[in-house]
Motif scaffolding. Structure first.
Motif, PDB file in Angstrom:
ATOM      1  N   LEU A   1       1.748  -2.582 -20.434  1.00  0.00           N
ATOM      2  CA  LEU A   1       2.793  -3.029 -19.587  1.00  0.00           C
ATOM      3  C   LEU A   1       3.292  -2.072 -18.692  1.00  0.00           C
ATOM      4  CD1 LEU A   1       4.642  -5.283 -18.868  1.00  0.00           C
ATOM      5  CD2 LEU A   1       6.400  -4.537 -20.674  1.00  0.00           C
ATOM      6  N   HIS A   2       3.632  -0.763 -19.017  1.00  0.00           N
ATOM      7  CA  HIS A   2       4.302   0.086 -18.362  1.00  0.00           C
ATOM      8  C   HIS A   2       3.409   0.688 -17.323  1.00  0.00           C
ATOM      9  CE1 HIS A   2       8.145   0.585 -20.110  1.00  0.00           C
ATOM     10  NE2 HIS A   2       7.322   0.294 -21.446  1.00  0.00           N
ATOM     11  N   GLY A   3       2.071   0.596 -17.330  1.00  0.00           N
ATOM     12  CA  GLY A   3       1.294   0.822 -16.233  1.00  0.00           C
ATOM     13  C   GLY A   3       0.925  -0.191 -15.231  1.00  0.00           C
ATOM     14  N   LEU A   4       1.289  -1.297 -15.491  1.00  0.00           N
ATOM     15  CA  LEU A   4       1.382  -2.359 -14.529  1.00  0.00           C
ATOM     16  C   LEU A   4       1.532  -2.222 -12.988  1.00  0.00           C
ATOM     17  CD1 LEU A   4      -0.318  -5.302 -14.187  1.00  0.00           C
ATOM     18  CD2 LEU A   4       1.761  -6.304 -15.130  1.00  0.00           C
ATOM     19  N   PRO A   5       2.675  -1.872 -12.668  1.00  0.00           N
ATOM     20  CA  PRO A   5       3.025  -1.625 -11.297  1.00  0.00           C
ATOM     21  C   PRO A   5       1.994  -0.441 -10.709  1.00  0.00           C
ATOM     22  CG  PRO A   5       5.003  -1.654 -12.440  1.00  0.00           C
ATOM     23  CD  PRO A   5       3.716  -1.531 -13.527  1.00  0.00           C
TER      24      PRO A   5
ATOM     25  N   LEU B   1      -8.679 -11.436 -10.719  1.00  0.00           N
ATOM     26  CA  LEU B   1      -7.456 -10.370 -11.368  1.00  0.00           C
ATOM     27  C   LEU B   1      -7.930  -9.449 -12.224  1.00  0.00           C
ATOM     28  CD1 LEU B   1      -4.526 -10.852 -10.168  1.00  0.00           C
ATOM     29  CD2 LEU B   1      -3.949 -12.151 -12.184  1.00  0.00           C
ATOM     30  N   ALA B   2      -9.096  -9.447 -12.670  1.00  0.00           N
ATOM     31  CA  ALA B   2      -9.403  -8.643 -13.538  1.00  0.00           C
ATOM     32  C   ALA B   2      -9.315  -7.188 -13.429  1.00  0.00           C
ATOM     33  CB  ALA B   2     -10.911  -9.033 -14.262  1.00  0.00           C
ATOM     34  N   PRO B   3      -9.494  -6.762 -12.125  1.00  0.00           N
ATOM     35  CA  PRO B   3      -9.475  -5.108 -11.997  1.00  0.00           C
ATOM     36  C   PRO B   3      -7.980  -4.743 -12.002  1.00  0.00           C
ATOM     37  CG  PRO B   3     -10.795  -6.654 -10.014  1.00  0.00           C
ATOM     38  CD  PRO B   3     -10.117  -7.599 -11.079  1.00  0.00           C
ATOM     39  N   VAL B   4      -7.099  -5.467 -11.966  1.00  0.00           N
ATOM     40  CA  VAL B   4      -5.742  -5.297 -12.375  1.00  0.00           C
ATOM     41  C   VAL B   4      -5.638  -4.952 -14.003  1.00  0.00           C
ATOM     42  CG1 VAL B   4      -3.401  -5.721 -11.724  1.00  0.00           C
ATOM     43  CG2 VAL B   4      -4.917  -6.422 -10.318  1.00  0.00           C
TER      44      VAL B   4
ATOM     45  N   VAL C   1       0.783  -1.341  -0.075  1.00  0.00           N
ATOM     46  CA  VAL C   1       0.105  -0.105   0.114  1.00  0.00           C
ATOM     47  C   VAL C   1       0.756   1.304  -0.086  1.00  0.00           C
ATOM     48  CG1 VAL C   1      -1.733   1.134   1.436  1.00  0.00           C
ATOM     49  CG2 VAL C   1      -2.089  -1.154   0.904  1.00  0.00           C
ATOM     50  N   LEU C   2       1.941   1.189   0.816  1.00  0.00           N
ATOM     51  CA  LEU C   2       3.004   2.248   0.614  1.00  0.00           C
ATOM     52  C   LEU C   2       3.558   2.483  -0.584  1.00  0.00           C
ATOM     53  CD1 LEU C   2       4.600   1.748   4.408  1.00  0.00           C
ATOM     54  CD2 LEU C   2       3.028   3.372   3.799  1.00  0.00           C
ATOM     55  N   TYR C   3       3.865   1.567  -1.344  1.00  0.00           N
ATOM     56  CA  TYR C   3       4.830   1.644  -2.374  1.00  0.00           C
ATOM     57  C   TYR C   3       4.375   0.622  -3.619  1.00  0.00           C
ATOM     58  CZ  TYR C   3       7.748   3.260   1.362  1.00  0.00           C
ATOM     59  OH  TYR C   3       7.986   4.077   2.552  1.00  0.00           O
ATOM     60  N   GLN C   4       4.822   1.346  -4.696  1.00  0.00           N
ATOM     61  CA  GLN C   4       4.681   0.169  -5.984  1.00  0.00           C
ATOM     62  C   GLN C   4       5.854  -0.746  -5.841  1.00  0.00           C
ATOM     63  OE1 GLN C   4       5.032   1.731  -9.905  1.00  0.00           O
ATOM     64  NE2 GLN C   4       3.303   3.604  -9.548  1.00  0.00           N
ATOM     65  N   LEU C   5       5.281  -1.999  -5.454  1.00  0.00           N
ATOM     66  CA  LEU C   5       6.124  -3.024  -5.016  1.00  0.00           C
ATOM     67  C   LEU C   5       6.324  -3.946  -6.175  1.00  0.00           C
ATOM     68  CD1 LEU C   5       6.474  -4.422  -1.361  1.00  0.00           C
ATOM     69  CD2 LEU C   5       6.326  -5.837  -3.193  1.00  0.00           C
ATOM     70  N   THR C   6       7.573  -4.472  -6.468  1.00  0.00           N
ATOM     71  CA  THR C   6       7.811  -5.605  -7.310  1.00  0.00           C
ATOM     72  C   THR C   6       8.705  -6.549  -6.905  1.00  0.00           C
ATOM     73  OG1 THR C   6       9.123  -4.180  -8.802  1.00  0.00           O
ATOM     74  CG2 THR C   6       6.886  -4.046  -9.529  1.00  0.00           C
TER      75      THR C   6
ATOM     76  N   GLN D   1     -11.042 -11.663  -2.952  1.00  0.00           N
ATOM     77  CA  GLN D   1     -10.347 -10.654  -3.901  1.00  0.00           C
ATOM     78  C   GLN D   1      -8.830 -11.334  -4.232  1.00  0.00           C
ATOM     79  OE1 GLN D   1     -10.639  -6.522  -3.011  1.00  0.00           O
ATOM     80  NE2 GLN D   1     -11.616  -6.921  -0.968  1.00  0.00           N
ATOM     81  N   ALA D   2      -8.394 -10.736  -5.117  1.00  0.00           N
ATOM     82  CA  ALA D   2      -6.957 -11.495  -5.578  1.00  0.00           C
ATOM     83  C   ALA D   2      -5.949 -10.816  -4.525  1.00  0.00           C
ATOM     84  CB  ALA D   2      -6.497 -10.969  -7.080  1.00  0.00           C
ATOM     85  N   SER D   3      -4.851 -11.508  -4.425  1.00  0.00           N
ATOM     86  CA  SER D   3      -3.638 -11.145  -4.016  1.00  0.00           C
ATOM     87  C   SER D   3      -2.456 -11.068  -4.699  1.00  0.00           C
ATOM     88  CB  SER D   3      -3.286 -12.029  -2.493  1.00  0.00           C
ATOM     89  OG  SER D   3      -4.307 -12.102  -1.662  1.00  0.00           O
ATOM     90  N   PRO D   4      -2.363 -10.111  -5.540  1.00  0.00           N
ATOM     91  CA  PRO D   4      -1.581 -10.233  -6.785  1.00  0.00           C
ATOM     92  C   PRO D   4      -0.155  -9.979  -6.517  1.00  0.00           C
ATOM     93  CG  PRO D   4      -2.644  -7.992  -6.903  1.00  0.00           C
ATOM     94  CD  PRO D   4      -3.358  -8.938  -5.736  1.00  0.00           C
ATOM     95  N   SER D   5       0.862 -10.890  -7.029  1.00  0.00           N
ATOM     96  CA  SER D   5       2.267 -10.766  -7.032  1.00  0.00           C
ATOM     97  C   SER D   5       2.702 -10.307  -8.446  1.00  0.00           C
ATOM     98  CB  SER D   5       2.830 -12.140  -6.682  1.00  0.00           C
ATOM     99  OG  SER D   5       2.582 -12.199  -5.204  1.00  0.00           O
ATOM    100  N   LEU D   6       3.979  -9.736  -8.586  1.00  0.00           N
ATOM    101  CA  LEU D   6       4.277  -9.311  -9.866  1.00  0.00           C
ATOM    102  C   LEU D   6       5.988  -9.208  -9.901  1.00  0.00           C
ATOM    103  CD1 LEU D   6       4.282  -7.530 -12.503  1.00  0.00           C
ATOM    104  CD2 LEU D   6       4.105  -5.618 -11.306  1.00  0.00           C
ATOM    105  N   VAL D   7       6.255 -10.221 -10.516  1.00  0.00           N
ATOM    106  CA  VAL D   7       7.799 -10.262 -11.040  1.00  0.00           C
ATOM    107  C   VAL D   7       7.964  -8.984 -12.093  1.00  0.00           C
ATOM    108  CG1 VAL D   7       9.756 -11.462 -11.970  1.00  0.00           C
ATOM    109  CG2 VAL D   7       8.466 -12.667 -10.187  1.00  0.00           C
ATOM    110  N   TRP D   8       8.817  -8.323 -11.681  1.00  0.00           N
ATOM    111  CA  TRP D   8       9.181  -6.961 -12.952  1.00  0.00           C
ATOM    112  C   TRP D   8      10.679  -7.080 -12.842  1.00  0.00           C
ATOM    113  CZ3 TRP D   8       5.740  -3.924 -15.706  1.00  0.00           C
ATOM    114  CH2 TRP D   8       6.645  -2.482 -16.347  1.00  0.00           C
TER     115      TRP D   8
END
Length: 725
Positions: A665-669, A656-659, A557-562, A691-698
């Protein structure tokens, strides 16, 4: 004697000085606008060292002057070949200097030719006074050394001549003066060596520079290349010129343009060179061929002659030609230096998007482009070619122009228009179809619309601490500021074992320090973990409350985290180049893996064929299959992978659809960050909703250079202690 050398006068003498001295220690030769060659003993004398000292004076600065000291530029030692054998003749004795800024435009680099016996030659004293020339003859070429003798009239070669070129009457140089021969006794007396000196032939200079790792400098030197009948390139060039410029009158204006642009020597009597003389100049002089083509773009009927394509095609196999004319290169270098000074991260980001299958020059693989590296970038991109021909079998858009279009798209007006006008002129000269150029420009415009401004980033590297502290981690931090600079950040925790809450606190505190230092928005946070760590709910880890008044908030919540992981790179050697290729593509469509994909074998086939350019994968399905496919995607170099940690089956894909995981691509984080911030409110509104708990490898290239250079980013056994710093 060549038409291009008929008006040759005294050359602009290049001299080497101590930084604060007015008297030159010796002469030198300008190899290219950035590189100067002289003798090592000249450098020793300039720095007040013993003449034949062999130690590299690495920390010493020098000054190089041009044309009797009218221009002065600081220089530093790059290659050192010390003098050896202190008998009558010593060997080695070379020093390659790099100038801190390009040499003046009115000082042309030396045009080299091989030394042969019997050549009448002329040397000039380093003071630059026209009266100080010394005429000699090359009497004996003895392998690596040439011996020259002077007549008993005029000035002899002596102190102050060392390091300077030996010139022929046609204005080419064939070697470098080393010293005056002193009688060693025995068979030779002072009467035998009254006016004998020795020099290093151009053949020796080439070999020595190549031996010490300066082959690129040798390649960039101007060299005479004859056009014998058996030379296929030369013969084709003569034929192309004869067809384009069949008469002396047709050659007059192009030759005059060439002389003026490249600061060459040529008569002012309205005459023209022969086709063979013109071909020899185009073969040996850097940028001569594209420069002369500027005069030939418009034919007699006002249209671009098709025959010009044959001439420009030959330029791709002539080392000296280059892609750009002298004027095109000078304009682009000046503009890109401005870009590097004002938005140093833009060129590298633009190159990553513009080049699909080409490795950029090394200077563009760093996050920040240094102004002094602009010349290296331009010449490196000039040699890059990718893609097929344009419409109607017209020439392809050069990689250099493609990158410039992307750089231009990221600039404000009028700087954008200036670079686009440059691109138009280059493409018109090369015959590139307008539609092909406009397609590149539109791609660049769309990319610029998605491009986010440079922001600070924080890298947190987590290692499982080991059996001595189960459930704990070691956390180390690195920062990248908006200007691209990267540094290790010290933390109060050091290498102590930390709980998840303590890890989150260290990351939050480091991010706050970075935000305060840069006075910008909160930094993006990248967390590097091992493969098992990719499945941890890192975005949900909460730091300690910042104070008695604010609540604690999860890191996501605090940061764009990848997330990032280096595990797979050590196990799959081809993974890193594949990841760089997929990321640099910039046009890859996302692969969404759902119930229609049976297993990892099928997905591997897709990623190696139909989705060879995919740089983004969305994983759906049950945990066991999803985890297996995550490893597969990482092994095949997919840089962006997103999945829902809570999904138990393909039926949960909609969570995961709301994400919009397959969206731009560049707006995903940013979309993930907003989803995580809104998740608590949505949970309160409908507690029963899943609700989803998304994880993102970037894994963009941000930390690539640091990962290879900083030993702190190498995985170690935690029980062995922290790596030494």
């Amino acid at each position: 004697m060549s038409w291009f050398q008929q008006s040759a006068g005294p050359p602009p003498v290049v001299a080497v000085h101590a930084p604060d001295a007015g008297t030159a220690a010796g002469a030198a030769a300008l190899l290219t606008p950035q590189w100067v060659l002289t003798c090592a003993h000249v450098v020793n004398e300039a720095l007040g060292l013993p003449q034949l000292s062999t130690e590299w004076p690495a920390e010493k600065g020098l000054a190089v002057t041009f044309a009797r000291g009218t221009s002065r530029i600081a220089a530093r030692i790059e290659k050192w070949v010390p003098p050896t054998n202190t008998a009558a003749v010593w060997h080695g004795d070379l020093c390659l200097l790099q100038l801190d800024e390009p040499a003046p435009e009115w000082v042309p680099p030396v045009l080299w030719a091989d030394m042969t016996q019997g050549q009448p030659l002329r040397a000039w004293h380093s003071c630059g006074d026209p009266v100080t020339f010394a005429d000699v003859e090359m009497k004996l070429l003895d392998r690596h050394v040439g011996y020259v003798d002077g007549q008993l009239s005029g000035a002899p070669i002596g102190p102050g001549f060392s390091g300077g070129p030996l010139w022929t009457a046609s204005g080419t140089a064939v070697g470098l003066v080393v010293g005056r021969l002193e009688p060693p006794g025995g068979a030779l007396t002072s009467g035998h060596t009254l006016r004998r000196a020795w020099a290093l032939p151009w053949q020796t200079l080439r070999a020595e520079l190549d031996r010490v790792g300066a082959r690129a400098v040798v390649t960039a030197c101007r060299t005479v290349r004859a056009v014998p009948a058996h030379d296929p390139v030369g013969a084709k060039l003569v034929a192309a010129l004869r067809e384009l410029l069949p008469t002396a009158a047709a050659r007059t204006e192009p030759a005059r343009h060439l002389v003026q642009e490249l600061k060459l020597n040529g008569p002012q009597d309205g005459s023209a060179p022969t086709v063979e003389e013109l071909a020899a100049e185009l073969l040996s002089t850097p940028r001569a061929l594209p420069t002369i083509s500027e005069c030939l773009v418009t034919g007699p009927d006002g249209a671009r002659p098709e025959r010009l394509n044959a001439l420009l095609a030959l330029g791709r196999v002539i080392d000296a030609a280059g892609l750009l004319s002298h004027g095109e290169y000078a304009f682009l270098e000046e503009r890109l230096r401005e870009v590097a000074s004002q938005d140093s991260m833009l060129p590298a980001r633009a190159a990553q998007e513009a080049l699909r299958f080409t490795q950029p020059p090394d200077a563009l693989c760093e996050p920040v482009l240094r102004p002094e590296a602009v010349g290296e970038v331009i010449t490196g991109l000039e040699g890059c070619h990718e893609g097929g021909p344009g419409p109607e079998d017209t020439p392809r858009v050069p990689s250099l122009v493609h990158v410039v279009e992307f750089i231009a798209a990221g600039l404000p007006e009028p700087r954008r228009q200036a670079l686009q006008d440059w691109s138009d002129r280059v493409c018109d000269r090369l015959g590139v179809h307008t539609a092909a150029r406009n397609q590149r420009r539109e791609d660049a415009r769309q990319w610029a619309g998605l491009r986010t401004a440079p922001r600070a980033r924080l890298l947190a590297r987590l290692d499982v601490y080991g059996p001595t502290a189960p459930g704990c981690f070691r956390c180390r931090l690195w920062q990248q500021r908006p200007d691209g600079s990267q540094h290790r950040m010290d933390t109060t925790a050091g290498d102590a074992p930390l709980t998840p809450e303590q890890v989150a606190t260290v990351i939050r505190d480091g991010a706050q320090r970075l935000q305060h230092a840069t006075r910008g928005e909160p930094p993006a946070v990248d967390i590097e973990v091992d493969r098992a760590g990719l499945h941890l709910p890192l975005d949900e880890w909460e730091p300690e409350p910042p104070n008695a008044f604010e609540p604690s908030l999860p890191l996501g919540v605090l940061y764009q985290l990848t997330l990032r992981s280096a595990d797979m790179s050590r196990q799959v050697p081809t993974r890193d180049p594949e990841r760089q290729r997929r990321w640099g593509d910039g046009h890859g469509r996302p692969l969404v893996i759902g119930r229609q994909h049976a297993d990892s074998r099928e997905v591997a086939g897709l990623l190696r064929s139909t989705y060879l350019d995919a740089n983004q994968v969305v994983l759906h399905g049950p945990p066991e299959l999803r985890n297996q496919l995550l490893d597969l995607c990482l092994a095949l170099g997919v840089p962006v992978v997103v999945w829902d940690r809570e999904a138990q089956s393909h039926d949960h894909a909609e969570h995961l659809a709301p994400v919009n995981p397959a969206g731009p691509l560049h707006g995903l984080p940013r979309r993930l960050h907003e989803f995580r911030a809104e998740k608590p409110a949505k949970k309160r509104a409908d507690p029963s909703a899943r609700q989803a708990s998304p994880s993102l490898v970037w894994e963009d290239p941000t930390w690539d250079r640091l990962a290879h250079e900083d030993p702190g980013l190498q995985l170690t056994d935690p029980d062995e202690g922290a790596p030494s710093r």
